[in-house]
Design a protein around this motif. Structure first.
Motif, PDB file in Angstrom:
ATOM      1  N   VAL A  58       0.740  -1.258  -0.128  1.00 55.85           N
ATOM      2  CA  VAL A  58       0.146   0.233  -0.036  1.00 55.85           C
ATOM      3  C   VAL A  58       0.999   1.061   0.042  1.00 55.85           C
ATOM      4  O   VAL A  58       0.705   2.162  -0.722  1.00 55.85           O
ATOM      5  N   GLY A  59       1.923   1.266   0.834  1.00 54.79           N
ATOM      6  CA  GLY A  59       2.739   2.523   0.750  1.00 54.79           C
ATOM      7  C   GLY A  59       3.248   2.822  -0.341  1.00 54.79           C
ATOM      8  O   GLY A  59       3.835   3.934  -0.664  1.00 54.79           O
ATOM      9  N   LYS A  60       3.614   1.850  -1.257  1.00 53.23           N
ATOM     10  CA  LYS A  60       4.342   1.913  -2.623  1.00 53.23           C
ATOM     11  C   LYS A  60       3.538   2.833  -3.299  1.00 53.23           C
ATOM     12  O   LYS A  60       3.738   3.817  -4.097  1.00 53.23           O
ATOM     13  N   PHE A  61       2.188   2.524  -3.361  1.00 48.51           N
ATOM     14  CA  PHE A  61       1.279   3.225  -4.262  1.00 48.51           C
ATOM     15  C   PHE A  61       1.283   4.773  -3.644  1.00 48.51           C
ATOM     16  O   PHE A  61       1.321   5.822  -4.403  1.00 48.51           O
ATOM     17  N   ARG A 213      -8.167  -4.209  -6.626  1.00 38.85           N
ATOM     18  CA  ARG A 213      -7.293  -3.713  -7.493  1.00 38.85           C
ATOM     19  C   ARG A 213      -6.627  -2.559  -6.931  1.00 38.85           C
ATOM     20  O   ARG A 213      -7.200  -1.968  -5.796  1.00 38.85           O
ATOM     21  N   TYR A 214      -5.626  -2.254  -7.418  1.00 37.27           N
ATOM     22  CA  TYR A 214      -4.809  -0.776  -7.014  1.00 37.27           C
ATOM     23  C   TYR A 214      -4.652  -0.938  -5.407  1.00 37.27           C
ATOM     24  O   TYR A 214      -4.380  -1.973  -4.970  1.00 37.27           O
ATOM     25  N   LEU A 215      -5.020   0.163  -4.708  1.00 33.61           N
ATOM     26  CA  LEU A 215      -4.841   0.243  -3.318  1.00 33.61           C
ATOM     27  C   LEU A 215      -5.556  -1.097  -2.894  1.00 33.61           C
ATOM     28  O   LEU A 215      -5.349  -1.507  -1.458  1.00 33.61           O
ATOM     29  N   GLN A 263     -15.611   3.163  -4.020  1.00 31.27           N
ATOM     30  CA  GLN A 263     -15.497   3.763  -5.184  1.00 31.27           C
ATOM     31  C   GLN A 263     -14.063   4.761  -5.475  1.00 31.27           C
ATOM     32  O   GLN A 263     -14.003   5.997  -5.039  1.00 31.27           O
ATOM     33  N   ASP A 264     -13.337   4.068  -6.246  1.00 32.97           N
ATOM     34  CA  ASP A 264     -11.930   4.692  -6.477  1.00 32.97           C
ATOM     35  C   ASP A 264     -11.809   4.565  -7.925  1.00 32.97           C
ATOM     36  O   ASP A 264     -12.790   4.419  -8.695  1.00 32.97           O
ATOM     37  N   ARG A 265     -10.492   4.831  -8.635  1.00 37.65           N
ATOM     38  CA  ARG A 265     -10.303   5.003  -9.948  1.00 37.65           C
ATOM     39  C   ARG A 265     -10.641   3.591 -10.507  1.00 37.65           C
ATOM     40  O   ARG A 265     -10.729   3.568 -11.734  1.00 37.65           O
ATOM     41  N   VAL A 266     -10.563   2.382  -9.794  1.00 41.79           N
ATOM     42  CA  VAL A 266     -10.922   1.228 -10.363  1.00 41.79           C
ATOM     43  C   VAL A 266     -12.148   0.553 -10.261  1.00 41.79           C
ATOM     44  O   VAL A 266     -12.356  -0.432 -10.659  1.00 41.79           O
TER      45      VAL A 266
END
Ligand code: F6R
Length: 349
Positions: A58-61, A213-215, A263-266
């Protein structure tokens, strides 16, 4: 002292609002700012094991988004025997609750001997990794007794976000948002009873799939780890987009699939993945924002968390997964705080 809770793990899940709040306040008030700029490094390597590795993902993102520095996350046990070129241009972040995990300690020391700067995020003050790295950000989660890491995970997230935001021009606004997280975790905990009922219906399944996905991808990994380590039920976490490259073959009417869909970008992509699971008759347990009727209708089961800005969703979506694993293991009559074959601190390779 379990203060009325049946297990330390449950108590520690409930201590998360405090663990996160104390960590943010602790880091801010002690002026624990790293003595170097993240942006001055060519690359950041986050090294950790288990749940701490998931926090690192998570920190990487966050670091890439807020500080713009390319960041990799490596299992400590893999780093040791690989040939990672590492040197003065690298910052190594060792993430370890106990500060004693041998693989993480060796990896951090290995990198330091080759000239890299080392920063660690630990919960135990005075632990080996704390003492041996150039700089430490302490999480203030308090002692964690349950073998399964819960409050130290969300506290690590708080420390990683704090670090990622250090040089951001809108830092104060970002930290103001971060300060809203503890109250939202508190509200998420109100779902415990509903999740307990869900546990009744799913506790006898043999396999679970967790997708995000993503985070939410690291949170899917973390949810699967929590379930397998305390309930001994086989569970796999996957990036939702990878499902069609293999794991989809596992899906049938017996397979519960936990999907993280805030509800995020993905979000739209994740909903499409839910449709794919449903077409194969998989049972979807969706975790998303309260009031998301579209998602709720699509899923067989739905757990709502309070809506929050995209960056902070991992703090909330992990909580129902911790509770689901807890309630299943507890109903199965297992030793939740002391699962078989596991130790709280892993001091052997
Ligand atoms: C999972 C768990 C382990 C630890 C791992 C790293 O619930 O507790 O996977 O996260 O052994 O431990 P630390 O953070 O102490 O280095």
């Amino acid at each position: 002292e379990k203060s009325g809770f049946k297990h330390f793990m449950l108590k520690e899940i409930y201590e998360q609002p405090k663990a996160v709040g104390d960590t943010i306040r602790g880091l801010m008030s002690s002026g624990e700012e790293p003595p170097f700029s993240l942006k001055s490094f060519r690359r950041i390597l986050i090294i950790a094991c288990g749940t701490s590795y998931h926090a690192g993902l998570v920190g990487k993102f966050w670091i890439e988004k807020l500080a713009g520095v390319p960041t990799e996350v490596v299992y400590a046990s893999e780093f040791r025997y690989g040939d990672f070129p590492v040197g003065e241009e690298d910052l190594i972040i060792g993430v370890s609750q106990s500060g004693e995990t041998i693989d993480t300690k060796f990896a951090v020391n290995f990198a330091r001997e080759r000239g890299a700067r080392t920063l660690s995020i630990v919960n135990v003050v005075g632990s080996s990794i704390d003492r041996e790295s150039d700089y430490t950000l302490h999480t203030h989660a308090g002692p964690e007794i349950g073998v399964a890491a819960t409050k130290t995970f969300t506290a690590q997230l708080a420390a990683l976000y704090f670090l990622a935001s250090t040089e951001h021009p809108d830092r104060y606004k970002l930290l103001e948002e971060l300060f809203k997280v503890p109250a939202r975790i508190e509200r998420t905990l109100e779902k415990s009873e509903a999740i307990e009922k869900l546990a009744d219906r799913y506790m006898n399944r043999r396999d679970f799939l967790y997708l995000g996905r993503y985070l939410s991808y690291p949170i899917a990994l973390e949810g699967a780890l929590k379930l397998k380590e305390i309930s001994y039920i086989h569970a796999e976490g996957y990036p939702a987009g990878e499902m069609k490259h293999g794991p989809i073959a596992l899906i049938d009417e017996k397979m519960p699939v936990v999907v993280l869909a805030p509800q995020d970008r993905v979000y739209d992509k994740t909903l499409a993945n839910i449709e794919e699971v449903k077409t194969r008759k998989g049972k979807v347990i969706g975790v998303g924002f309260e009031g998301d009727d579209k998602l709720e209708k699509l899923c067989n089961e739905f757990i709502g968390v309070p809506p929050i800005e995209e960056d902070f969703t991992p703090f909330l979506t992990v909580v129902p997964l911790q509770l689901l694993a807890y309630h299943i293991a507890s109903k199965l009559g297992l030793d939740v705080d002391q699962p078989r074959n596991l130790a709280k601190t892993v001091t052997v390779e």
